[in-house]
Design a protein around this motif. Structure first.
Motif, PDB file in Angstrom:
ATOM      1  N   SER A  95      15.593  68.493  20.123  1.00  0.00           N
ATOM      2  CA  SER A  95      16.834  69.003  20.706  1.00  0.00           C
ATOM      3  C   SER A  95      17.220  68.181  21.927  1.00  0.00           C
ATOM      4  N   ILE A 153      23.041  70.356  22.803  1.00  0.00           N
ATOM      5  CA  ILE A 153      24.314  69.735  22.400  1.00  0.00           C
ATOM      6  C   ILE A 153      24.149  68.689  21.299  1.00  0.00           C
ATOM      7  N   TRP A 208      19.644  68.305  25.317  1.00  0.00           N
ATOM      8  CA  TRP A 208      20.229  69.315  26.189  1.00  0.00           C
ATOM      9  C   TRP A 208      21.209  68.692  27.192  1.00  0.00           C
ATOM     10  N   TRP A 234      18.428  72.923  17.857  1.00  0.00           N
ATOM     11  CA  TRP A 234      19.777  72.487  17.477  1.00  0.00           C
ATOM     12  C   TRP A 234      20.218  73.095  16.155  1.00  0.00           C
ATOM     13  N   LYS A 264      22.382  73.726  27.781  1.00  0.00           N
ATOM     14  CA  LYS A 264      22.708  74.033  26.388  1.00  0.00           C
ATOM     15  C   LYS A 264      22.265  72.891  25.474  1.00  0.00           C
TER      16      LYS A 264
END
Length: 890
Positions: free
Chosen positions: A813, A821, A815, A158, A819
């Motif tokens: 992170s 986010i 996802w 991120w 992607k």
């Protein structure tokens, strides 16, 4: 060992401490040296000014970077004073490594800014900096290292900088000279590399002068005199400068500067060596520059130096050397661009490891060694920012990695000075994380450990044991130390989890569930079903009283001031509306308050409050009573029954309500008791789908319970009385790991995780505690109104995860549709739902209940769902539903 290299080591001179001009002693990076003209010294040093907004003391790369950034931002009255030459001390002989990588979070931003600045600095200033960006690879040669790389990848996704987990084949392609039998994977950062520290500093100096800063050297600071108005008199042999603020960037002289005003900065010089080889034919034949490698098991870095190689090891804590005499007697007069005597026997095992990993080294000839001082703080992180207890005194000291930090820290401090608040959260660098408990002996032990552990595996929930316990350990330490795994909190020792017969005891770090997992579940059940006791003594504790106490707190906090005998949760915001701190505030008597914060933010919060007292001219007294008071938490459905046995005070729900505070005696021991638990009032759901939340420092399990504040010398007697009184109810201990699991199940936010100087209280779901309609114009109020009017771009959500043997910790992170986010902020296993939980920040459009997301853990994406808060209702709410005949959610 290769015969040629061994012979080279025998031939290599090992001079005593000596003056060593830069071109001869420190190798120039490839193609460097063109920036030397920026270092022309002042032929006749002159102050030229006797007044300044900011005086910077120290002309290494960090101090010069700060001068550059302040001047470029428009602050013209900037004066830098250097006692000898720019780059003297540690900068001039540094290896000059630059990397985007950092195992922390926001320090990645510092690294990224530095690299981007160095890429354009030559164009801006006309000074060459010798910057090479061949990339870098961290080598994994064990399965545990591969896990570590996966763990770091989850925390990097991120962030905008590039980082990749690469295969051995890709590692070999990038660095064809490695022994691939030893390589399992690599962590690759394109854009990493190395820079000439001398040329970099001279380019920053040229930029600082270009924008109006005045750099004076050689000019020694001989004394510092604080004035009653908060300004400073800086004494030098050339005269006195009056300054609004001073910034100590003096490197290994920083201790001497601190001593001038009665501060003992916890710093110690460390001997660091690196070795340079002659031309190696296989290196010379390469068509492109090799990436920097870091062999973590061998504990060294290695990079190309012209047509040879440069490698620098980090010895074990038993073999490495501290310059203890400097701590005792100060830095020798005149020491500037000198080196220590090299000691290659000390690093021989690392040289052998390097030859095993890079076999061409076996036939290499060593032409130079550099053995110079670098300054370590106890935890290897620098100290950056304003110092508590001394007005307008700032520091940027303790840089073990000053070259990569210099650019970003210069910008960070410049923004903070000019804007009045930090641009983002870096509390891990707060100089106020240390206190009087940070003795010289502790500093030496921790610096030795930190240097020796430079390349060890970085686990979650990491504990390090050198220098412990400190004199601040706590009154219950001796009583509990054999029964639990202790954690270190700002000098205190606090139980993380407790042992029972049959448990695997001790510190067993892992990226997966480990020996503490089942015992924490047992402690969770203890609090949910019976009654538990926890030591909360590390809390920071302040008492505030005086004519303007109510006025001050109304200005400091976004919440209303609690009435006499009551407590609330309050947040101090920055002018930009960020959450600087979270405290519990109790009005004990009319105009007399007790403020409670977390252990890690004790002096961080105190400094902010003291600054506002001075700025506003408030007539109040504030006293830090952290070391004088102990705190015990008693929580669970039988908490009232146990405590009632020890006091004549009526503890019933009618007489002692939630968030009420009272002075009473338990077993004839005086305590200030705060009733902390949920009531039906706090079961209301907010329009944003966030349930009202409570802070971690509010005994985060928040079953029926009390926090008991008392004299520290009474802690053992009080603890013993409570444990004796609770035998029938099955009372037992619980630790901070269970506390965290309990607070997450209840949906409680924690400062430093869900909220900090990167977040505003609205996106964190703290609306209930922010009274935008209260008459007082509290700090950040107007900005927060504007934020609310514009609407939020992200929100904190509550997730359940379907995992296996791994749980979220925070900063992983998040996802969606392939992607990244967002990111988690904290996480834990839920022992009631038997699944993982996490808080996470995600875009507002993905924050609705039922939204499907993924969370990355150890290289795998696990399905996650946004759920309604909380997962587990509080004890009073469960009881209420049971009385109604409904089935409560647990």
């Amino acid at each position: 060992m290769g015969t040629l290299l061994r012979a080279a080591l025998r031939r290599l001179p090992t001079p005593r401490r000596h003056r060593c001009p830069l071109p001869a002693a420190a190798p120039r990076p490839l193609g460097s040296g063109a920036g030397a003209q920026g270092g022309k010294e002042n032929p006749s040093p002159s102050l030229r000014k006797d007044r300044a907004d900011t005086v910077i003391i120290g002309g290494g790369c960090v101090g010069v970077s700060l001068a550059y950034h302040l001047a470029k931002a428009g602050l013209k009255d900037v004066i830098l004073l250097e006692k000898s030459e720019l780059t003297a001390g540690s900068t001039w002989h540094a290896a000059g490594l630059t990397t985007y990588f950092h195992p922390g979070i926001n320090l990645k931003k510092i690294h990224a800014y530095s690299i981007k600045l160095y890429e354009k600095l030559e164009e801006e200033t006309g000074q060459a900096v010798g910057f090479h960006q061949p990339g870098s690879i961290r080598i994994a040669s064990t399965p545990t290292r591969v896990d570590e790389f996966k763990y770091q990848m989850t925390r990097a996704g991120w962030h905008p900088t590039e980082q990749y987990l690469i295969t051995p084949e890709k590692v070999q392609e990038l660095f064809p000279l490695l022994n691939m039998d030893m390589v399992l994977a690599g962590l690759y950062n394109p854009g990493d590399g190395h820079i000439d520290p001398y040329s970099l500093t001279m380019a920053l100096a040229a930029g600082a002068r270009k924008y109006g800063a005045q750099l004076n050297y050689p000019v020694q600071v001989t004394n510092l005199n604080p004035r009653s108005d908060g300004t400073w008199e800086v004494e030098t042999p050339l005269g006195v400068i009056q300054a609004k603020r001073i910034v100590n960037t003096a490197g290994f002289w920083a201790r001497e500067i601190g001593k001038m005003i009665g501060l003992q900065h916890p710093l110690i010089p460390v001997h660091h060596q690196y070795v340079v080889t002659a031309t190696i034919p296989e290196v010379k034949a390469l068509k492109r520059e090799l990436p920097v490698i870091r062999d973590l098991e061998g504990s060294y870095y290695l990079r190309q130096e012209r047509d040879g190689l440069l490698f620098g090891p980090y010895e074990s804590e038993k073999k490495m050397k501290l310059q203890d005499s400097w701590v005792t007697n100060g830095v020798p007069p005149g020491f500037g661009k000198e080196l220590f005597e090299s000691d290659l026997d000390r690093i021989m095992e690392h040289i052998e490891a390097a030859m095993e990993m890079v076999p061409v080294l076996k036939q290499a000839d060593i032409i130079n060694t550099i053995a110079g001082p670098i300054t370590y703080s106890p935890d290897i992180l620098p100290m950056v920012g304003p110092h508590q207890g001394v007005r307008n005194y700032w520091v940027a000291i303790g840089f073990g990695y000053g070259i990569i930090h210099a650019g970003g820290i210069g910008k960070y401090l410049s923004d903070w000075i000019l804007e009045g608040e930090p641009p983002f959260d870096l509390i891990e660098l707060d100089p106020n994380r240390y206190g009087k408990w940070t003795t010289t002996e502790y500093t030496a032990a921790k610096a030795r450990e930190s240097y020796g552990f430079n390349n060890i595996v970085g686990y979650p929930k990491e504990e390090r044991f050198a220098g412990r316990p400190t004199e601040r350990a706590g009154a219950l330490y001796d009583l509990l130390k054999s029964k639990c795994s202790m954690g270190f909190h700002a000098g205190w020792e606090q139980p993380h989890w407790f042992y029972k017969p049959g448990d695997e005891t001790g510190y067993k770090p892992s990226f997966r569930r480990t020996n503490w997992f089942d015992p924490v579940g047992r402690e969770y059940k203890q609090v949910m079903e019976k009654v538990g006791v926890i030591d909360l003594s590390p809390f920071g504790k302040f008492k505030v009283k005086g004519t303007d106490s109510v006025k001050l707190l109304d200005h400091l906090f976004a919440n209303v001031v609690p009435k006499v005998g009551t407590t609330n949760i309050s947040h101090m915001l920055t002018p930009r509306g960020k959450v600087y701190a979270e405290l519990t505030v109790s009005q004990l008597y009319p105009g007399e308050f007790m403020l409670i914060t977390g252990s890690g933010s004790e002096l961080h919060d105190l400094r902010w409050i003291e600054e506002e007292i001075v700025r506003g001219g408030y007539k109040v007294e504030i006293e830090n009573v952290t070391d004088e008071m102990g705190v015990l938490g008693v929580a669970g459905p039988y908490a009232r029954q146990v405590l009632q046995k020890l006091t004549a005070e009526d503890l019933s729900d009618v007489s002692f309500k939630f968030l009420q505070s009272k002075h009473l005696k338990l077993s004839d021991i005086a305590v200030t008791a705060i009733r902390i638990s949920y009531t039906v009032t706090f079961a209301l759901r907010l329009p944003t789908h966030h349930l009202l939340v409570m802070p971690l420092n509010f005994i985060a399990n928040c079953e029926l319970g009390w926090e008991l504040y008392h004299r520290k010398e009474d802690s053992v007697a009080l603890y013993s009385a409570i444990m004796e009184a609770g035998q029938k109810e099955g009372i037992d201990n619980f630790g901070t790991y269970a506390l965290n699991a309990l607070r997450l199940e209840k949906g409680f936010r924690a400062w430093g995780a869900e909220m900090n100087c990167d977040t505003n209280p609205l996106e964190a779901g703290l609306e209930y505690f922010v009274k935008l309609n209260k008459p007082a114009d509290f700090i950040g109020k107007q900005t927060l109104k504007q934020i609310k009017e514009k609407g939020l771009k992200r929100r904190l959500v509550y997730l359940t995860l379907e995992t296996d043997d791994v749980d979220p910790e925070g900063n992983e992170s998040v996802w969606h549709n392939g992607k990244v986010i967002g990111n988690t902020t904290s996480g834990s296993f839920s022992f009631s739902a038997q699944r993982s939980l996490a808080f996470a920040y995600v875009p507002t459009e993905l924050s609705k209940v039922g939204q499907k997301l993924e969370v990355e853990l150890l290289g795998k994406n696990y399905s996650a769902t946004v759920i309604q808060e909380p997962l587990v209702l509080t004890e009073p709410t469960r009881m209420r539903l049971q009385r109604k005949g409904e089935s409560p959610k647990i």
